[in-house]
Design an enzyme around this catalytic site. Structure first.
Site, PDB file in Angstrom:
ATOM      1  N   GLU A 255      38.729  81.225  41.051  1.00  0.00           N
ATOM      2  CA  GLU A 255      37.372  81.773  41.115  1.00  0.00           C
ATOM      3  C   GLU A 255      36.516  80.684  41.732  1.00  0.00           C
ATOM      4  O   GLU A 255      36.239  79.678  41.087  1.00  0.00           O
ATOM      5  CB  GLU A 255      36.847  82.102  39.707  1.00  0.00           C
ATOM      6  CG  GLU A 255      37.688  83.080  38.928  1.00  0.00           C
ATOM      7  CD  GLU A 255      37.623  84.480  39.501  1.00  0.00           C
ATOM      8  OE1 GLU A 255      36.760  84.746  40.357  1.00  0.00           O
ATOM      9  OE2 GLU A 255      38.465  85.308  39.114  1.00  0.00           O
ATOM     10  N   CYS A 294      27.965  81.727  39.193  1.00  0.00           N
ATOM     11  CA  CYS A 294      28.810  82.085  40.338  1.00  0.00           C
ATOM     12  C   CYS A 294      28.410  83.438  40.912  1.00  0.00           C
ATOM     13  O   CYS A 294      28.638  83.718  42.079  1.00  0.00           O
ATOM     14  CB  CYS A 294      30.262  82.110  39.904  1.00  0.00           C
ATOM     15  SG  CYS A 294      30.511  83.118  38.432  1.00  0.00           S
TER      16      CYS A 294
HETATM   17  P1  NAP Z   1      34.445  71.468  40.692  1.00  0.00           P
HETATM   18  O1  NAP Z   1      33.852  70.150  41.012  1.00  0.00           O
HETATM   19  O2  NAP Z   1      35.403  72.061  41.625  1.00  0.00           O
HETATM   20  O3  NAP Z   1      35.084  71.284  39.241  1.00  0.00           O
HETATM   21  C1  NAP Z   1      35.662  72.360  38.560  1.00  0.00           C
HETATM   22  C2  NAP Z   1      36.674  71.847  37.569  1.00  0.00           C
HETATM   23  O4  NAP Z   1      37.772  71.269  38.273  1.00  0.00           O
HETATM   24  C3  NAP Z   1      36.171  70.765  36.640  1.00  0.00           C
HETATM   25  O5  NAP Z   1      36.718  70.956  35.357  1.00  0.00           O
HETATM   26  C4  NAP Z   1      36.712  69.497  37.277  1.00  0.00           C
HETATM   27  O6  NAP Z   1      36.849  68.439  36.370  1.00  0.00           O
HETATM   28  C5  NAP Z   1      38.048  69.971  37.745  1.00  0.00           C
HETATM   29  N1  NAP Z   1      38.682  69.191  38.794  1.00  0.00           N
HETATM   30  C6  NAP Z   1      38.072  68.454  39.752  1.00  0.00           C
HETATM   31  N2  NAP Z   1      39.016  67.917  40.566  1.00  0.00           N
HETATM   32  C7  NAP Z   1      40.223  68.330  40.097  1.00  0.00           C
HETATM   33  C8  NAP Z   1      41.576  68.117  40.513  1.00  0.00           C
HETATM   34  N3  NAP Z   1      41.875  67.373  41.570  1.00  0.00           N
HETATM   35  N4  NAP Z   1      42.562  68.669  39.788  1.00  0.00           N
HETATM   36  C9  NAP Z   1      42.296  69.447  38.724  1.00  0.00           C
HETATM   37  N5  NAP Z   1      41.030  69.676  38.287  1.00  0.00           N
HETATM   38  C10 NAP Z   1      40.009  69.135  38.973  1.00  0.00           C
HETATM   39  O7  NAP Z   1      33.332  72.560  40.460  1.00  0.00           O
HETATM   40  P2  NAP Z   1      32.010  72.471  39.580  1.00  0.00           P
HETATM   41  O8  NAP Z   1      31.091  71.526  40.241  1.00  0.00           O
HETATM   42  O9  NAP Z   1      32.325  72.261  38.135  1.00  0.00           O
HETATM   43  O10 NAP Z   1      31.488  73.963  39.708  1.00  0.00           O
HETATM   44  C11 NAP Z   1      30.658  74.390  40.746  1.00  0.00           C
HETATM   45  C12 NAP Z   1      31.358  75.339  41.657  1.00  0.00           C
HETATM   46  O11 NAP Z   1      32.064  76.306  40.894  1.00  0.00           O
HETATM   47  C13 NAP Z   1      30.408  76.113  42.508  1.00  0.00           C
HETATM   48  O12 NAP Z   1      30.802  75.913  43.825  1.00  0.00           O
HETATM   49  C14 NAP Z   1      30.577  77.565  42.104  1.00  0.00           C
HETATM   50  O13 NAP Z   1      30.549  78.432  43.190  1.00  0.00           O
HETATM   51  C15 NAP Z   1      31.902  77.595  41.469  1.00  0.00           C
HETATM   52  N6  NAP Z   1      31.932  78.570  40.380  1.00  0.00           N
HETATM   53  C16 NAP Z   1      32.630  79.716  40.556  1.00  0.00           C
HETATM   54  C17 NAP Z   1      32.700  80.637  39.519  1.00  0.00           C
HETATM   55  C18 NAP Z   1      33.497  81.909  39.659  1.00  0.00           C
HETATM   56  O14 NAP Z   1      33.749  82.577  38.654  1.00  0.00           O
HETATM   57  N7  NAP Z   1      33.901  82.276  40.840  1.00  0.00           N
HETATM   58  C19 NAP Z   1      32.078  80.374  38.314  1.00  0.00           C
HETATM   59  C20 NAP Z   1      31.376  79.210  38.178  1.00  0.00           C
HETATM   60  C21 NAP Z   1      31.319  78.296  39.226  1.00  0.00           C
HETATM   61  P3  NAP Z   1      35.742  67.269  36.244  1.00  0.00           P
HETATM   62  O15 NAP Z   1      34.466  67.931  35.836  1.00  0.00           O
HETATM   63  O16 NAP Z   1      36.291  66.395  35.188  1.00  0.00           O
HETATM   64  O17 NAP Z   1      35.638  66.638  37.581  1.00  0.00           O
END
Ligand code: NAP
Length: 515
Positions: A255, A294
């Protein structure tokens, strides 16, 4: 300062070293730390697989549903404390309720589904299929839980709901969970899991929590494990292409980003109920959770003729929003969840402006902390509006796109976003709306159609519902979650068993042959 702990192998454990510092979004003050350094994540997954998996698979759907019901009740019981804890991430009381009540509501909904599915531990899929000419030798499809762990990696914006909705579906399906919250808002996730462990009678091994970075977690995935991820497209690519995921064919549900569109139909008069519904949905989506949803509306398609009235009406709503300390009663929009998120919103608005969008209205925001002001932009480029279709600004920001009113043209412009979670349209003209709905459907997981007779009956496009699919194609990640029983299927293996119908009836409960 609070040190968050992980819950693995049914124990609360500390990671080594200082770990990541977690700040209060409103003040910027450091409030907690989280580290996963030194944790044996291979052992954590093994324990969940070998202890939690068999325990859950031995439970009937009704018993798994009862577990979810207890988890929902624990959230209800701790609601006020959890709302307080959620303020760390910048949420107002209203936004905190939205997250926590959404979590409890989804668990409760799947608990009821468990009761309905009853005393079985797996499900048949469809009727026996006749093979060749014999009525005796048939094939029957089964759904059985995978024997691995559901690894859930969540985004920062819904630490309660995001964790609970994924857990509800996996646990009811019969698959134990290892949940990794985003570090920026992990205090709420940790507080919830502490309450579940203390009061929800979790069977051993069925739920694990990993705070801090994911570390080498994915290196330990096994062939029956699954990964469900919510977050940015960039992290999604790293997970999808992880060598262990590729080598073992681990299912990955993504997602990710979504440039959700809202379209005002050419038939809608200013001031009508349908018009008001459109305006209030756009304004709510821009500012609820500080636009960090999102499903929030990012692109607003408005017929040229209606633009002045739309701008006035949306700006009126936005001007009534009070940005400030989430603790203050008068505040209706809190800060972004972290300083990194604040920087990303400011940079995102600048990128839209550099791509030809101009600011129509900008609100006020306090200095300090991670505050951001709501911003409404306009771009006159239609399908050629460049970054407006490419770049999701994850904050209280949306862009108006004036258009001539032609259904095919607006469908093409919305599709230019590359696939989204939800699109909304507002119209009382079935011919126009029908063309738009069918045109948008291949590009979206959900379509929200607002009209006169339902103007006051809708939770809006931004609310994700347990019984409707959440996910979207293309840029949105290509994933699918929830959707009632549909969501369970991702955690199951569908297997076709072919054999003697009489034996299949006795062993698998295949329906008795009709005579
Ligand atoms: P993110 O930076 O991609 O992080 C998401 C999760 O992934 C966090 O728990 C992060 O951990 C973890 N993570 C980061 N690098 C990783 C890796 N190499 N391996 C495994 N896990 C890893 O996203 P975010 O900043 O939290 O969220 C914002 C984005 O999410 C926005 O772009 C939004 O569009 C999207 N979003 C989508 C939905 C949906 O349902 N489609 C819902 C909400 C948000 P850490 O925090 O410890 O780095």
């Amino acid at each position: 300062m609070k040190v968050l702990q992980s819950y693995i192998e049914d124990r609360w454990v500390d990671g080594a070293g200082a770990g990541a510092t977690i700040a209060d979004a409103a003040t910027g003050a450091a409030v907690a730390r989280a580290s996963s350094v030194g944790l044996d994540l291979g052992a954590a997954l093994r324990h969940a697989r070998t202890v939690g998996g068999p325990a859950l698979r031995a439970m009937t759907f009704a018993q798994r549903g009862a577990l979810l019901d207890r988890m929902a009740k624990v959230l209800h019981a701790g609601r006020e404390e959890l709302i307080d804890i959620s303020r760390q991430g910048g949420t107002t009381r209203g936004d905190g309720k939205f997250d926590i009540d959404g979590a409890a509501g989804t668990l409760a909904w799947y608990a009821v589904l468990g009761t309905r599915l009853g005393d079985r531990t797996y499900l048949l899929d469809g009727e026996p299929e006749k093979i060749l000419r014999s009525a005796r030798f048939v094939g029957q499809h089964l759904f059985v839980p995978r024997q691995g762990v559901a690894v859930h990696i969540n985004a920062f914006n819904f630490p309660a709901w995001g964790m609970a909705e994924k857990a509800a579906v996996a646990l009811l399906a019969g698959v134990p969970v290892l949940s990794k919250p985003a570090t920026a808002t992990a205090p709420l996730a940790e507080a919830i899991v502490r309450r579940w462990v203390a009061s929800a009678e979790l069977p051993a091994g069925v739920f694990s929590l990993l705070v801090g970075s994911a570390g080498d977690l994915l290196d330990h995935l096994g062939p029956q494990d699954l990964v469900a991820f919510t977050g940015s497209g960039e992290t999604a690519r790293a997970i999808r292409s992880h060598p262990q995921v590729l080598a073992l064919g681990v299912p990955v549900n993504i997602e990710a980003d979504s440039l959700n569109a809202s379209i005002l139909g050419p038939d809608v008069e200013a001031g009508s109920d349908t018009f008001q519904m459109f305006v209030s949905d756009v304004a709510r989506d821009m500012t609820q959770k500080t636009g960090q949803k999102c499903t929030a509306v990012r692109r607003v398609f408005v017929p040229h003729a209606r633009l002045p009235e739309v701008v006035d009406a949306i700006v009126d709503r936005l001007a009534a929003v009070t940005v400030g300390d989430p603790e203050a009663k008068s505040t209706t929009m809190g800060p972004a969840s972290s300083a990194a998120q604040q920087r990303s919103v400011v940079a995102g608005v600048a990128a839209l402006e550099a791509g030809g969008a101009r600011v129509v209205w900008r609100g006020d925001a306090p200095n300090g902390g991670s505050f951001v002001a709501p911003v409404l932009l306009q771009h006159d480029g239609g399908i050629d509006a460049g970054p407006v279709h490419d770049h999701e600004v994850f904050g209280p920001v949306a862009t108006l796109l004036p258009w001539p009113g032609d259904a095919a043209e607006v469908v093409a412009s919305v599709a230019r976003g590359g696939g989204g979670l939800v699109a909304s349209l507002y119209s009382d003209d079935p011919a126009w709306a029908g063309e738009v709905v069918l045109g948008l459907a291949p590009w979206h997981g959900r379509i929200h159609w607002g009209s006169r007779k339902v103007f006051d009956q809708s939770p809006g496009p931004g609310t994700v519902l347990p019984n409707l699919t959440h996910g979207g194609p293309g840029k949105a990640g290509g994933g699918e979650e929830l959707g009632g029983e549909r969501g369970l299927r991702w955690y199951w293996q569908r297997c076709a068993v072919q054999g003697d119908r009489g034996l299949l009836e006795r062993v698998l409960g295949v329906p008795v042959a009709k005579t």
